[in-house]
Design a protein around this motif. Structure first.
Motif, PDB file in Angstrom:
ATOM      1  N   LEU A 127       0.969  -1.064  -0.146  1.00 28.98           N
ATOM      2  CA  LEU A 127      -0.233  -0.029  -0.173  1.00 28.98           C
ATOM      3  C   LEU A 127       0.760   1.392   0.028  1.00 28.98           C
ATOM      4  N   ALA A 128       2.008   1.125   0.903  1.00 29.59           N
ATOM      5  CA  ALA A 128       2.932   2.298   0.820  1.00 29.59           C
ATOM      6  C   ALA A 128       3.499   2.454  -0.711  1.00 29.59           C
ATOM      7  N   SER A 129       3.755   1.449  -1.446  1.00 26.19           N
ATOM      8  CA  SER A 129       4.159   1.564  -2.729  1.00 26.19           C
ATOM      9  C   SER A 129       3.350   2.224  -3.769  1.00 26.19           C
ATOM     10  N   VAL A 130       2.107   1.762  -3.540  1.00 26.83           N
ATOM     11  CA  VAL A 130       1.236   2.279  -4.633  1.00 26.83           C
ATOM     12  C   VAL A 130       0.368   3.128  -4.080  1.00 26.83           C
ATOM     13  N   GLY A 131       0.567   3.666  -2.646  1.00 28.92           N
ATOM     14  CA  GLY A 131      -0.628   4.798  -2.198  1.00 28.92           C
ATOM     15  C   GLY A 131      -0.112   6.168  -2.642  1.00 28.92           C
ATOM     16  N   TYR A 132       1.319   6.392  -2.960  1.00 29.47           N
ATOM     17  CA  TYR A 132       1.612   7.819  -3.459  1.00 29.47           C
ATOM     18  C   TYR A 132       1.233   7.924  -4.691  1.00 29.47           C
ATOM     19  N   GLN A 133       1.100   6.920  -5.597  1.00 30.46           N
ATOM     20  CA  GLN A 133       0.590   7.218  -6.930  1.00 30.46           C
ATOM     21  C   GLN A 133      -0.974   7.251  -6.873  1.00 30.46           C
ATOM     22  N   ALA A 134      -1.469   6.412  -6.140  1.00 29.48           N
ATOM     23  CA  ALA A 134      -2.870   6.460  -6.132  1.00 29.48           C
ATOM     24  C   ALA A 134      -3.425   7.993  -5.850  1.00 29.48           C
ATOM     25  N   THR A 135      -2.830   8.365  -4.507  1.00 31.92           N
ATOM     26  CA  THR A 135      -3.258   9.826  -4.188  1.00 31.92           C
ATOM     27  C   THR A 135      -2.883  10.691  -5.139  1.00 31.92           C
ATOM     28  N   LYS A 136      -1.726  10.612  -5.733  1.00 26.14           N
ATOM     29  CA  LYS A 136      -1.469  11.579  -6.832  1.00 26.14           C
ATOM     30  C   LYS A 136      -2.328  11.590  -7.731  1.00 26.14           C
ATOM     31  N   ALA A 137      -2.816  10.385  -8.354  1.00 25.44           N
ATOM     32  CA  ALA A 137      -3.862  10.468  -9.376  1.00 25.44           C
ATOM     33  C   ALA A 137      -5.264  11.073  -8.903  1.00 25.44           C
ATOM     34  N   ALA A 138      -5.666  10.743  -7.479  1.00 28.85           N
ATOM     35  CA  ALA A 138      -6.689  10.933  -7.083  1.00 28.85           C
ATOM     36  C   ALA A 138      -6.972  12.798  -7.041  1.00 28.85           C
ATOM     37  N   LEU A 139      -5.583  13.346  -6.791  1.00 25.04           N
ATOM     38  CA  LEU A 139      -6.030  14.857  -6.799  1.00 25.04           C
ATOM     39  C   LEU A 139      -5.627  15.443  -8.151  1.00 25.04           C
ATOM     40  N   MET A 140      -5.634  14.991  -9.256  1.00 28.80           N
ATOM     41  CA  MET A 140      -5.609  15.217 -10.713  1.00 28.80           C
ATOM     42  C   MET A 140      -6.704  16.432 -10.892  1.00 28.80           C
ATOM     43  N   ASN A 141      -6.765  17.269 -11.514  1.00 30.39           N
ATOM     44  CA  ASN A 141      -7.483  18.118 -11.987  1.00 30.39           C
ATOM     45  C   ASN A 141      -8.170  17.662 -13.253  1.00 30.39           C
ATOM     46  N   PRO A 142      -9.376  17.000 -13.106  1.00 27.37           N
ATOM     47  CA  PRO A 142     -10.060  16.429 -14.140  1.00 27.37           C
ATOM     48  C   PRO A 142     -10.077  17.120 -15.832  1.00 27.37           C
ATOM     49  N   VAL A 143      -9.991  18.449 -15.556  1.00 28.59           N
ATOM     50  CA  VAL A 143      -9.963  19.321 -16.793  1.00 28.59           C
ATOM     51  C   VAL A 143      -8.599  19.005 -17.330  1.00 28.59           C
ATOM     52  N   ASN A 144      -7.379  19.068 -16.906  1.00 24.06           N
ATOM     53  CA  ASN A 144      -6.028  18.790 -17.064  1.00 24.06           C
ATOM     54  C   ASN A 144      -6.037  17.324 -17.511  1.00 24.06           C
ATOM     55  N   SER A 145      -6.729  16.528 -16.771  1.00 23.79           N
ATOM     56  CA  SER A 145      -6.710  14.928 -17.171  1.00 23.79           C
ATOM     57  C   SER A 145      -7.343  14.840 -18.554  1.00 23.79           C
ATOM     58  N   LEU A 146      -8.424  15.393 -18.495  1.00 19.68           N
ATOM     59  CA  LEU A 146      -9.136  15.034 -20.062  1.00 19.68           C
ATOM     60  C   LEU A 146      -8.403  15.490 -21.302  1.00 19.68           C
ATOM     61  N   ARG A 147      -7.706  16.768 -20.945  1.00 22.27           N
ATOM     62  CA  ARG A 147      -6.907  17.179 -22.028  1.00 22.27           C
ATOM     63  C   ARG A 147      -5.421  16.582 -22.302  1.00 22.27           C
ATOM     64  N   SER A 148      -5.243  16.046 -21.510  1.00 22.74           N
ATOM     65  CA  SER A 148      -3.758  15.432 -21.984  1.00 22.74           C
ATOM     66  C   SER A 148      -3.687  13.776 -21.616  1.00 22.74           C
ATOM     67  N   GLY A 149      -5.097  13.207 -21.318  1.00 21.77           N
ATOM     68  CA  GLY A 149      -5.363  11.766 -21.156  1.00 21.77           C
ATOM     69  C   GLY A 149      -5.066  11.281 -22.487  1.00 21.77           C
ATOM     70  N   GLU A 150      -4.758   9.820 -22.769  1.00 21.15           N
ATOM     71  CA  GLU A 150      -4.449   9.161 -23.717  1.00 21.15           C
ATOM     72  C   GLU A 150      -5.775   8.579 -24.314  1.00 21.15           C
TER      73      GLU A 150
END
Length: 800
Positions: A777-800
């Motif tokens: 959980l410690a290994s994945v938690g940082y990336q999971a939290t980082k993903a959760a805090l993304m601005n959805p507008v930026n995510s939809l613009r840059s997402g693949e």
């Protein structure tokens, strides 16, 4: 072209620093660990192979079988066995016998207790122990010749040429001058035969009673047979049984000899007193293979995962005219460059860690880097590079550039492979943690179990003297220190606790063969060691009856003879002198916890031992003085004890050992393997978590657009974090379940060698599983939290 490949590879490494560092660091740790374990195993299996023609050299052992099912297997033999074999079997080219003799070297006003190897005259001709000076054919041709090693030249003749000089040596009641006839190189660490001083075998003969010299069952020497053809060993083994029946027609049992190849002495546990258990080498080899496999799979999977992102790069290169051969070279070149960097770093890490590894393993490996190791590492780098570059070079190079650049080309997802990787890595990691916890629990059990005697602050001092002199020395030391407030008691015995005790056997009045351990003690020994009495009394110090006829036995012996009231009884053997049991001690662990407590007799007089038909021991029976201290400053106490020793020992060297340290050394191999497994589990878990972190980063990066859509539709940051965390947590939980039977089988197999075992419950599985979950959980938690805090507008613009 190749310069371009290299520049592009370096540019990609710089662009993806995190992935490159994880790839390189994980693989280099795996390589370093694998190299160190490989050197350990190589050293274990190299024992005694430095002798030219070692295939023709055999250690002779003796196996006794009796009609009632009893079996006795000794790697030591009688003095007469070697001569008998040489005279009756032409298949044997020559026999060389060795023994061990304890003596006192007297130099100027100092005495030094030494253990000397005794050997037949051709010892240095037949074994590859090179002489620095002197002739091998004359080194042991006279009974008072003495060969010393280079180490002992420094000890006794510093800065001088020792050849022709003398050392006075006292063995038993004899004190004679021995002439230095040769200087030998120090025996290599991977030799089962170790020595610092060698004197002719005739010294063992003259220090043995006349009856014992010709007794086939008085086993106190080692016999080596040199055969012209190793295949003849089985002929000698088969023929010896008939010869023995001819020599001893009235003997009811069957005695055979076994010829053990010299190179197998270290690792063959089917023979008594093997130097090491090959199981540990196999375990460590398996661990090394698993750790490097985890690292390689990490490397390959991350390389494949990142290569998918380079599909457009492949399209552009093809449009610009790159042919498939060039693309193959590009991807394979990059993978090989990274794997080469990892191998170089792995070699550096292994050299840096070598000192610590030698400390853990008890080895003295001088260095890691050698010609063959470098070649193995180069081949490994090429193999890993080939595997890592296979998918991108073969599959991506086939893509249609137009479809790729238009975004119409779909690359197959490697999700199943990623999940399988995570499960595999954590199965191994959790299993290692469980095994490490179980081994630590057993070793702690051994260290804390009540052994039935005191072991803290108990010092044993070998005297190296004959019976009369050692008792007189012990009495002088006891009188000197017994009234000190920091001395609890003083006693003496043939064998100290923690050493191997003697074993004797006889046929009783009913024709039943009996075997038991023995130790000759004085009136202070049991009180010094704190051994409790179950029946009767301890020895009286000034009672002549006790000194000549008294014996104390343990409860196991009472059960052996099924006696209700043993006090006053004697052992039912026809050859025993007058004696009687005055006390019974509670069973205590005078031997290892791997063994059941055997029947035991403790006489005050060694004459009682004359009643045994067979006697064997592997520790010198010269008296050891045991002192139990009760000091808050043990360092100061030892200094005072040494001062007292110097006043009463007439120049004799002050040698000593602590009982608790000697007991711990009985489990040295298990402790070392346990420590290495601790490190193995740590490295495996680190590598697995590095891979998990990278995979989580990669997967989240590919699902940026999905995260944005979910947040727009109302998902909270907690929902997003939980989604990714649980996705990986499921895999870790599956790994934990799969690791239980794997680790359970290993623990049961390892614990078979112990009669007395710690209780292994579910707690170690829970601790290991919980640790794995938290770390994952410690290994994945940082990336999971980082993903959760993304601005959805930026995510939809840059997402693949």
């Amino acid at each position: 072209m190749y310069k371009n490949y290299f520049l592009v590879a370096i540019r990609n490494i710089k662009r993806e620093k995190i992935y490159a560092l994880i790839n390189i660091f994980g693989l280099s740790i795996g390589i370093a660990f694998c190299l160190l374990i490989t050197l350990f195993i190589k050293d274990e299996f190299s024992f005694d192979k430095f002798h030219p023609g070692h295939e023709n050299i055999f250690r002779v052992s003796m196996l006794e079988n009796y009609p009632d099912g009893r079996e006795f297997f000794n790697v030591n033999t009688s003095q007469v066995l070697g001569i008998t074999l040489e005279e009756n079997f032409p298949q044997i080219d020559q026999v060389v016998r060795t023994g061990v003799l304890s003596g006192m070297v007297v130099k100027n006003d100092d005495n030094f207790q030494e253990n000397m190897l005794t050997a037949d005259p051709d010892f240095f001709n037949r074994f590859n122990f090179p002489l620095v000076s002197g002739e091998s054919s004359q080194a042991l041709d006279k009974i008072n010749n003495l060969v010393i090693t280079e180490n002992y030249v420094s000890k006794y003749f510093s800065g001088q040429d020792p050849i022709g000089k003398t050392l006075t040596i006292r063995t038993g009641d004899l004190e004679e001058d021995y002439v230095i006839s040769a200087v030998a190189k120090n025996p290599p660490a991977n030799s089962s035969i170790q020595f610092d001083m060698v004197i002719p075998f005739e010294n063992t003969i003259r220090n043995t009673s006349e009856a014992a010299r010709t007794n086939f069952f008085y086993v106190n020497v080692t016999t080596y047979a040199f055969l012209e053809d190793p295949l003849n060993a089985s002929q000698v083994e088969t023929g010896f049984n008939g010869l023995f029946k001819k020599l001893f027609p009235d003997f009811s049992g069957e005695v055979t000899v076994k010829f053990q190849p010299l190179a197998s002495i270290r690792m063959d546990t089917s023979y008594p007193n093997a130097g090491s258990d090959p199981l540990y080498s196999y375990i460590l080899g398996g661990l090394a293979l698993l750790v490097i496999l985890i690292a390689i799979i990490n490397f390959v999977t991350l390389s494949v995962g990142k290569s998918v992102d380079r599909a457009k790069e492949v399209g552009v290169r093809k449009v610009m005219g790159a042919v498939r051969r060039q693309l193959l070279g590009q991807f394979w070149g990059e993978a090989i460059i990274i794997s080469m960097i990892s191998v170089c770093l792995g070699l550096i890490l292994s050299e840096v860690a070598l000192v610590k590894f030698n400390e853990l393993s008890g080895k003295s490996i001088p260095h890691v880097v050698s010609f063959e190791i470098v070649w193995v590492c180069l081949l490994l780098a090429l193999l890993v590079g080939f595997l890592a570059g296979f998918y991108p070079s073969v599959f991506l190079s086939r893509f249609n550039p137009v479809e790729v650049l238009k975004g119409k080309m779909k690359v197959a997802d490697a999700g199943l492979m990623r999940k399988s990787l995570v499960v595999f890595q954590f199965v191994i990691s959790v299993s290692l943690i469980v095994c490490a916890l179980a081994m630590n629990k057993q070793m702690k059990y051994i260290q804390t179990k009540n052994l039935g005697f005191y072991k803290e602050q108990v010092i044993a001092i070998p005297t190296g003297l004959n019976e009369t002199s050692s008792q007189a020395l012990a009495e002088r030391l006891k009188n000197k220190i017994i009234n000190r407030d920091d001395v609890e008691n003083v006693g003496t015995s043939f064998f100290a606790v923690g050493q191997s005790w003697g074993e004797g056997s006889f046929t009783d009045a009913d024709g039943v063969y009996r075997s038991m351990a023995f130790n000759v003690v004085d009136a202070g020994f049991l009180r010094t060691m704190g051994v409790e009495l179950a029946l009767g009394r301890d020895f009286y110090e000034d009672n002549d009856g006790d000194k000549n006829e008294g014996i104390i036995v343990n409860e196991a012996l009472i059960r052996e003879f099924a006696w209700d009231d043993p006090i006053g009884k004697s052992l039912p053997g026809k050859n025993f002198p007058q004696h009687q049991i005055v006390g019974v001690v509670k069973d205590f662990h005078f031997a290892s916890l791997r063994d059941e407590i055997d029947p035991l007799i403790l006489p005050m007089s060694p004459s009682v031992l004359n009643g045994f038909d067979d006697i064997s021991y592997s520790t010198s029976p010269s008296r050891k003085i045991t002192v139990r201290a009760k000091s808050e400053d043990l360092t100061r106490f030892m200094a005072d004890l040494e001062e007292a020793w110097k006043e009463v020992a007439q120049g004799q060297e002050f040698n000593f050992f602590f009982i608790d340290e000697t007991l711990a050394n009985q489990y040295e191999a298990e402790t070392r393997i346990g420590n290495i497994i601790d490190y193995s589990s740590f490295f495996a878990l680190v590598i697995a978590c590095l891979g998990l972190f990278s995979l989580a980063t990669m997967i989240i990066k590919k699902r940026v657009k999905e995260i944005g859509v979910r947040k727009v539709l109302g998902a909270t940051e907690t929902n997003i974090a939980q989604m990714f965390s649980f996705e990986f947590l499921k895999l870790v939980l599956i790994s934990i379940l799969l690791s239980v039977p794997l680790s359970f089988l290993f623990i049961n197999k390892w614990m078979e060698s112990f009669v007395y075992k710690a209780e292994i419950g579910m707690d170690i599985y829970m601790i290991a599983g919980f640790s794995a979950v938290i770390i994952a959980l410690a290994s994945v938690g940082y990336q999971a939290t980082k993903a959760a805090l993304m601005n959805p507008v930026n995510s939809l613009r840059s997402g693949e």
